[in-house]
Write a protein that holds these residues in place. Sequence first.
Motif, PDB file in Angstrom:
ATOM      1  N   HIS A  30       0.839  -1.207   0.000  1.00  0.00           N
ATOM      2  CA  HIS A  30       0.000   0.000   0.000  1.00  0.00           C
ATOM      3  C   HIS A  30       0.873   1.255   0.000  1.00  0.00           C
ATOM      4  CE1 HIS A  30      -3.997   1.430   0.088  1.00  0.00           C
ATOM      5  NE2 HIS A  30      -3.987   1.934   1.304  1.00  0.00           N
ATOM      6  N   GLY A  31       1.859   1.276   0.914  1.00  0.00           N
ATOM      7  CA  GLY A  31       2.751   2.433   1.049  1.00  0.00           C
ATOM      8  C   GLY A  31       3.617   2.636  -0.185  1.00  0.00           C
ATOM      9  N   ALA A  32       4.085   1.524  -0.790  1.00  0.00           N
ATOM     10  CA  ALA A  32       4.932   1.623  -1.992  1.00  0.00           C
ATOM     11  C   ALA A  32       4.159   2.268  -3.136  1.00  0.00           C
ATOM     12  CB  ALA A  32       5.428   0.230  -2.392  1.00  0.00           C
ATOM     13  N   PHE A  33       2.928   1.813  -3.364  1.00  0.00           N
ATOM     14  CA  PHE A  33       2.103   2.403  -4.422  1.00  0.00           C
ATOM     15  C   PHE A  33       1.844   3.884  -4.150  1.00  0.00           C
ATOM     16  CE2 PHE A  33       1.116  -1.894  -5.895  1.00  0.00           C
ATOM     17  CZ  PHE A  33       0.995  -1.702  -7.253  1.00  0.00           C
ATOM     18  N   LEU A  34       1.516   4.210  -2.900  1.00  0.00           N
ATOM     19  CA  LEU A  34       1.246   5.608  -2.534  1.00  0.00           C
ATOM     20  C   LEU A  34       2.472   6.486  -2.764  1.00  0.00           C
ATOM     21  CD1 LEU A  34      -0.806   5.413   0.786  1.00  0.00           C
ATOM     22  CD2 LEU A  34      -1.551   6.467  -1.336  1.00  0.00           C
ATOM     23  N   ASN A  50       5.252  10.533  -5.703  1.00  0.00           N
ATOM     24  CA  ASN A  50       6.487  11.113  -6.235  1.00  0.00           C
ATOM     25  C   ASN A  50       6.415  11.337  -7.740  1.00  0.00           C
ATOM     26  OD1 ASN A  50       7.953  11.372  -3.816  1.00  0.00           O
ATOM     27  ND2 ASN A  50       8.487   9.215  -3.836  1.00  0.00           N
ATOM     28  N   LEU A  51       5.818  10.371  -8.461  1.00  0.00           N
ATOM     29  CA  LEU A  51       5.646  10.553  -9.908  1.00  0.00           C
ATOM     30  C   LEU A  51       4.711  11.727 -10.191  1.00  0.00           C
ATOM     31  CD1 LEU A  51       5.404   6.956 -11.424  1.00  0.00           C
ATOM     32  CD2 LEU A  51       7.205   8.621 -11.792  1.00  0.00           C
ATOM     33  N   GLY A  52       3.680  11.872  -9.343  1.00  0.00           N
ATOM     34  CA  GLY A  52       2.764  13.011  -9.472  1.00  0.00           C
ATOM     35  C   GLY A  52       3.503  14.328  -9.330  1.00  0.00           C
ATOM     36  N   ASP A  53       4.456  14.387  -8.367  1.00  0.00           N
ATOM     37  CA  ASP A  53       5.267  15.601  -8.175  1.00  0.00           C
ATOM     38  C   ASP A  53       6.125  15.883  -9.401  1.00  0.00           C
ATOM     39  OD1 ASP A  53       4.193  15.877  -5.681  1.00  0.00           O
ATOM     40  OD2 ASP A  53       5.919  15.024  -4.618  1.00  0.00           O
ATOM     41  N   VAL A  56      -4.752   1.232  -8.650  1.00  0.00           N
ATOM     42  CA  VAL A  56      -4.288  -0.153  -8.476  1.00  0.00           C
ATOM     43  C   VAL A  56      -3.751  -0.335  -7.056  1.00  0.00           C
ATOM     44  CG1 VAL A  56      -2.540  -1.842  -9.193  1.00  0.00           C
ATOM     45  CG2 VAL A  56      -3.807  -0.570 -10.921  1.00  0.00           C
ATOM     46  N   GLY A  57      -2.981   0.673  -6.576  1.00  0.00           N
ATOM     47  CA  GLY A  57      -2.420   0.611  -5.224  1.00  0.00           C
ATOM     48  C   GLY A  57      -3.502   0.538  -4.169  1.00  0.00           C
ATOM     49  N   ALA A  58      -4.532   1.370  -4.337  1.00  0.00           N
ATOM     50  CA  ALA A  58      -5.641   1.386  -3.366  1.00  0.00           C
ATOM     51  C   ALA A  58      -6.369   0.044  -3.371  1.00  0.00           C
ATOM     52  CB  ALA A  58      -6.609   2.515  -3.698  1.00  0.00           C
ATOM     53  N   PHE A  59      -6.583  -0.527  -4.580  1.00  0.00           N
ATOM     54  CA  PHE A  59      -7.297  -1.808  -4.709  1.00  0.00           C
ATOM     55  C   PHE A  59      -6.497  -2.945  -4.070  1.00  0.00           C
ATOM     56  CE2 PHE A  59      -8.140  -5.695  -7.241  1.00  0.00           C
ATOM     57  CZ  PHE A  59      -9.471  -5.881  -6.886  1.00  0.00           C
ATOM     58  N   LEU A  60      -5.205  -3.058  -4.476  1.00  0.00           N
ATOM     59  CA  LEU A  60      -4.351  -4.128  -3.943  1.00  0.00           C
ATOM     60  C   LEU A  60      -4.152  -3.965  -2.444  1.00  0.00           C
ATOM     61  CD1 LEU A  60      -1.396  -4.736  -6.439  1.00  0.00           C
ATOM     62  CD2 LEU A  60      -3.104  -6.370  -5.684  1.00  0.00           C
ATOM     63  N   GLY A  61      -3.876  -2.706  -2.044  1.00  0.00           N
ATOM     64  CA  GLY A  61      -3.674  -2.431  -0.617  1.00  0.00           C
ATOM     65  C   GLY A  61      -4.908  -2.785   0.186  1.00  0.00           C
ATOM     66  N   GLY A 101      14.923  13.681 -10.022  1.00  0.00           N
ATOM     67  CA  GLY A 101      15.250  14.460  -8.828  1.00  0.00           C
ATOM     68  C   GLY A 101      15.341  13.553  -7.613  1.00  0.00           C
ATOM     69  N   HIS A 102      16.149  13.966  -6.634  1.00  0.00           N
ATOM     70  CA  HIS A 102      16.389  13.116  -5.459  1.00  0.00           C
ATOM     71  C   HIS A 102      15.150  12.972  -4.586  1.00  0.00           C
ATOM     72  CE1 HIS A 102      20.594  12.735  -6.368  1.00  0.00           C
ATOM     73  NE2 HIS A 102      20.692  14.044  -6.516  1.00  0.00           N
ATOM     74  N   SER A 103      14.232  13.919  -4.667  1.00  0.00           N
ATOM     75  CA  SER A 103      13.020  13.850  -3.841  1.00  0.00           C
ATOM     76  C   SER A 103      12.170  12.635  -4.184  1.00  0.00           C
ATOM     77  CB  SER A 103      12.177  15.120  -4.011  1.00  0.00           C
ATOM     78  OG  SER A 103      11.727  15.214  -5.343  1.00  0.00           O
ATOM     79  N   ALA A 104      12.382  12.063  -5.380  1.00  0.00           N
ATOM     80  CA  ALA A 104      11.586  10.903  -5.806  1.00  0.00           C
ATOM     81  C   ALA A 104      11.925   9.654  -4.992  1.00  0.00           C
ATOM     82  CB  ALA A 104      11.800  10.626  -7.295  1.00  0.00           C
ATOM     83  N   PHE A 105      13.028   9.697  -4.208  1.00  0.00           N
ATOM     84  CA  PHE A 105      13.453   8.500  -3.473  1.00  0.00           C
ATOM     85  C   PHE A 105      13.440   8.713  -1.960  1.00  0.00           C
ATOM     86  CE2 PHE A 105      15.764   8.724  -7.546  1.00  0.00           C
ATOM     87  CZ  PHE A 105      15.120   7.682  -8.186  1.00  0.00           C
ATOM     88  N   VAL A 106      12.572   9.599  -1.514  1.00  0.00           N
ATOM     89  CA  VAL A 106      12.465   9.885  -0.085  1.00  0.00           C
ATOM     90  C   VAL A 106      11.094   9.419   0.406  1.00  0.00           C
ATOM     91  CG1 VAL A 106      12.414  11.731   1.639  1.00  0.00           C
ATOM     92  CG2 VAL A 106      14.042  11.854  -0.257  1.00  0.00           C
ATOM     93  N   LEU A 107      11.086   8.762   1.574  1.00  0.00           N
ATOM     94  CA  LEU A 107       9.808   8.336   2.170  1.00  0.00           C
ATOM     95  C   LEU A 107       9.203   9.531   2.908  1.00  0.00           C
ATOM     96  CD1 LEU A 107       7.744   6.144   2.972  1.00  0.00           C
ATOM     97  CD2 LEU A 107       9.197   5.627   4.939  1.00  0.00           C
TER      98      LEU A 107
END
Length: 297
Positions: free
Chosen positions: A40-44, A49-52, A177-182, A262-268
Amino acid sequence: SMMLLRALGYFFQEALTSLWRSLLVNAVSIGTIAVSLFVHGAFLTVAGNLGDVVERWTEKVQVIVYLEDGIEYRDRASLENRLAEDPAVESIDSVSREEALERFRALFRDLSSLPDDLGENPFPASLEVNLRADHQSPAEVERLAREFAEVPGVQEIQYDLLWIERLATGVRLLRGVGAFLGGILVLAGIFTISNVIRLTVYAREDELDIMRLVGATRAYVKGPFVVEGMIQGGLGGLVAAGLLWLALRWLASDLSSSEMLGHSAFVLPSPIAVALVVGGMVVGVVGSLVSLRRVRV
């Protein structure tokens, strides 16, 4: 309030004792919740991040006009003037062949020797045309590209609006898909905790009978089981947040040269980490309440 604190202390003490007593079963339960919340968290996180990234790219919609190598000064000046006078154009940035080569080397470090292998600079000079905020519709972009495609000295015109829109659609799909699977996996977590709590209730049936005989209230009897579910869920959420943090760190080290993302794409993001732990606790409480409704406590 002292009675409440004493009751809470008793609930936590009993819950921790029960967790320790059935360590393996509870570890499986925590693992199930961790996996469901991790997915769930990975999809979110990825969708967020892709949205940003999409938002950052769409802030400045560009039409790139690639120029022919031998373009005459007169043709170039005429082209730039016509572009500057167009109502959709906000600004024009001129990019020389050398600047284009430097950009390529900065973005694709692994391929930086490719132009040298070719023996020449393969990149044409270009004009990067930034559009006004109120003139960024696909129709406006296509109109501009069509009007300037046949102008003398223009080799090719490229615009990124359509694929950015497709990427934005992909991000929305990813969230769905993330919401459904999660959701499915969270239900699996609730089911697992529910069954684990039910087994614990059955194992302690004699003890609970004695408690009821000496006048313990239903809340006092049920409390430790609810707290046990909450602790299991919270631990599952913590494990999920830790795994997600490690996965993003690994991605960051693997794709650290990517200036496009950008590096922000890999931050939780902290809100997602907190949501995983709180969400795990809620899943645990719901799971325990479901099991307590099914058995006589």
